[in-house]
Design an enzyme around this catalytic site. Structure first.
Site, short mmCIF file in Angstrom:
data_model
loop_
_atom_site.label_atom_id
_atom_site.label_comp_id
_atom_site.label_asym_id
_atom_site.label_seq_id
_atom_site.Cartn_x
_atom_site.Cartn_y
_atom_site.Cartn_z
CG HIS A 23 34.74 42.63 37.83
ND1 HIS A 23 34.86 44.01 37.83
CD2 HIS A 23 34.14 42.31 39.01
CE1 HIS A 23 34.36 44.49 38.95
NE2 HIS A 23 33.92 43.47 39.69
CD GLU A 24 32.62 38.61 39.90
OE1 GLU A 24 33.04 38.23 41.01
OE2 GLU A 24 31.89 39.61 39.75
CG HIS A 27 36.39 40.71 42.82
ND1 HIS A 27 36.85 41.89 43.36
CD2 HIS A 27 35.28 41.05 42.10
CE1 HIS A 27 36.05 42.90 42.98
NE2 HIS A 27 35.11 42.40 42.22
#
Length: 227
Positions: A23-24, A27
């Site tokens: 997820h990170e 980003h």
């Protein structure tokens, strides 16, 4: 029973750490694509969990939730970004915010498709609300199937959770990119109480209601047409 819990906990933590890292990293990768190399320069475009793990949010809180049946509230280290470097703020804000959600959705789809293929090939069976290997009693095989199930459930949950328009969740940033600029002040005021709203929603069972609606749909899609 204790060994079973510990084994499931290990699988749960592996899945959670991998999913939050993806997820990170998504980003960070997307922010770099729009001209901001801050996260990349800090080594955040990676699936290496040491770059993303937060001792409290990724380890302590999820462990407490697992063993106490408390609502799960976990997080990784936030991805550092510098929006001033983005080539187009509103477009970049949308895609950088949704990138983490799409990463979790992709993991859920891959895990779900893998489970369905194994099911169609007769390598696993579904019964009693769970998948089990059919050709072997190997603990490794059982663990691999359980890991796929945990990855599927967890990433559907993470994707839906982060879509909700409550600061500091990604959904609030996505919403701010879609709404006219005149709503900026109201959204800014919402940011000030976002954490309070988030905790209230978690511990009053609001999210539980949402997931009790969403998860049966996810399972129905995975098992669509299976007899």
């Amino acid at each position: 029973m204790g060994e079973l819990n510990i084994g499931l906990f290990i699988l749960y933590m592996i899945a959670l750490i991998f999913s939050l890292s993806a997820h990170e990293a998504a980003h960070a990768w997307m922010s770099n694509r729009f001209g901001d190399d801050l996260a990349r320069s800090l080594g955040r475009v990676t699936l290496n969990p040491t770059s993303h793990v937060d001792p409290v949010g990724t380890l302590l809180f999820p462990a407490l939730a697992f063993f106490t049946n408390a609502p799960l509230l976990g997080w990784a280290r936030p991805t550092p970004i510098n929006p001033a470097n983005w080539s187009n703020y509103r477009v970049a804000n949308f895609f950088v915010s949704i990138a983490g959600i799409l990463a979790n959705a992709l993991i859920a789809v891959v895990a779900g498709i893998t489970l369905r293929l194994l099911l169609e090939m007769g390598m696993i069976a579904f019964g009693g609300g769970w998948f089990v290997p059919t050709a072997t009693d190997s603990a490794i095989a059982r663990g691999a199937v359980e890991l796929l199930v945990v990855l599927f459930v967890l990433n559907v949950t993470l994707a839906i959770f982060n879509l909700l328009p409550i600061p500091p969740l990604d959904g609030s940033k996505i919403l701010s990119s879609l709404l006219p600029e005149r709503f900026g002040q109201a959204l800014g005021a919402l940011d000030q109480i976002g954490f309070i709203l988030l905790f209230v929603a978690v511990f009053t069972g609001v999210f539980g209601v949402i997931f009790r609606f969403v998860m049966p749909i996810a399972w129905s899609l995975l098992l669509l047409g299976y007899n």
